[in-house]
Design a protein around this motif. Structure first.
Motif, PDB file in Angstrom:
ATOM      1  N   HIS A 166       0.768  -1.500  -0.110  1.00 35.28           N
ATOM      2  CA  HIS A 166      -0.034   0.013  -0.004  1.00 35.28           C
ATOM      3  C   HIS A 166       0.867   1.316  -0.021  1.00 35.28           C
ATOM      4  O   HIS A 166       0.339   2.412  -0.025  1.00 35.28           O
ATOM      5  N   ASN A 168       3.151   4.323  -1.187  1.00 39.91           N
ATOM      6  CA  ASN A 168       3.326   4.926  -2.490  1.00 39.91           C
ATOM      7  C   ASN A 168       4.815   4.708  -2.884  1.00 39.91           C
ATOM      8  O   ASN A 168       5.771   5.203  -2.259  1.00 39.91           O
ATOM      9  N   ASP A 170       6.435   5.978  -5.194  1.00 38.58           N
ATOM     10  CA  ASP A 170       7.121   7.133  -5.703  1.00 38.58           C
ATOM     11  C   ASP A 170       7.542   8.081  -4.693  1.00 38.58           C
ATOM     12  O   ASP A 170       8.920   8.725  -4.466  1.00 38.58           O
ATOM     13  N   ILE A 176      -1.532  11.765   2.202  1.00 43.27           N
ATOM     14  CA  ILE A 176      -2.621  11.002   1.984  1.00 43.27           C
ATOM     15  C   ILE A 176      -3.883  11.591   2.103  1.00 43.27           C
ATOM     16  O   ILE A 176      -4.058  12.409   3.179  1.00 43.27           O
TER      17      ILE A 176
END
Ligand code: 4LI
Ligand code: NI
Length: 183
Positions: A166, A168, A170, A176
């Protein structure tokens, strides 16, 4: 009793399987497994037991983590943790959830992951869940805060999902949307 040597680590195929629903009445084997999962989380929060058996502390553990692909997990919060939850969840489900998200400000840890993987793990902030207990009696409850995070983390294990799936890729600490940090 379950020890660290019994816990399978990331890369083990059982952690990526969808675990099977459990039938009631539970077999003696399934009942023993469920009780041993609960025993592990309780032991793992006791300094003496941690020392004596070299346990990694946790608030939750799921059957796939001891190489049993069955839909069973245990979550336990010590009474002085400020949280009030100690459950064996069999065939658990999230029946509804908030739009708002939440994440642990320090990231998540997992007994099956022997490294620290930094990053926010977006989860639902509040969930309504249902599951059965050892006797097959269905219960329903609403969770928020760390108990809600733990429930979603352990339910993921029953679906072959790891917490870092879950994060990210990048920017692990990217803001969030519509989420609260839990510390
Ligand atoms: C609140 N602390 C943080 O958030 C946190 C904080 C720093 C780093 C990380 C990486 C954090 N993250 C994180 N810390 C935990 N523990 C904190 C210590 N604790 C514990 C330790 C000793 C005795 C009793 C207890 Cl109770 C056991 C539980 N647990 C989980 N997870 C993710 S959801 C399932 C749950 C789980 O059981 N993982 C094995 N994540
Ligand atoms: Ni885990």
């Amino acid at each position: 009793m379950i020890l660290m040597k019994d816990i399978v680590r990331e890369g083990h195929p059982t952690l990526r399987q969808r675990a099977e629903e459990v039938k009631f009445p539970l077999s003696a084997e399934d009942k023993k497994l469920a009780e041993e999962l609960m025993e592990y989380v309780v032991n793992s929060q006791d300094e003496e037991m941690i020392e004596k058996y070299d346990l990694r502390p946790g608030v939750g553990i799921a059957a796939p983590q001891v190489n049993v692909a069955k839909r069973i997990f245990a979550i336990h919060f010590d009474e002085d943790s400020g949280e009030n939850l100690s459950i064996i969840a069999i065939n658990p489900k999230i029946v509804s959830h908030s739009v708002e998200k939440a994440y642990l400000a320090s990231g998540e840890g997992c007994l099956s992951v022997d490294r620290f993987i930094p990053g926010y793990v977006p989860r639902y902030a509040r969930i309504t869940v249902k599951a059965s207990d050892l006797e097959g009696k269905e219960y329903k409850m609403r969770l928020k805060g760390l108990p809600a995070i733990a429930f979603q983390h352990e339910l993921d294990h029953l679906n072959g999902v790891m917490f870092f799936d879950h994060i990210n890729p990048d920017n692990p600490f990217a803001e969030i949307e519509n989420a609260i940090a839990i510390s």
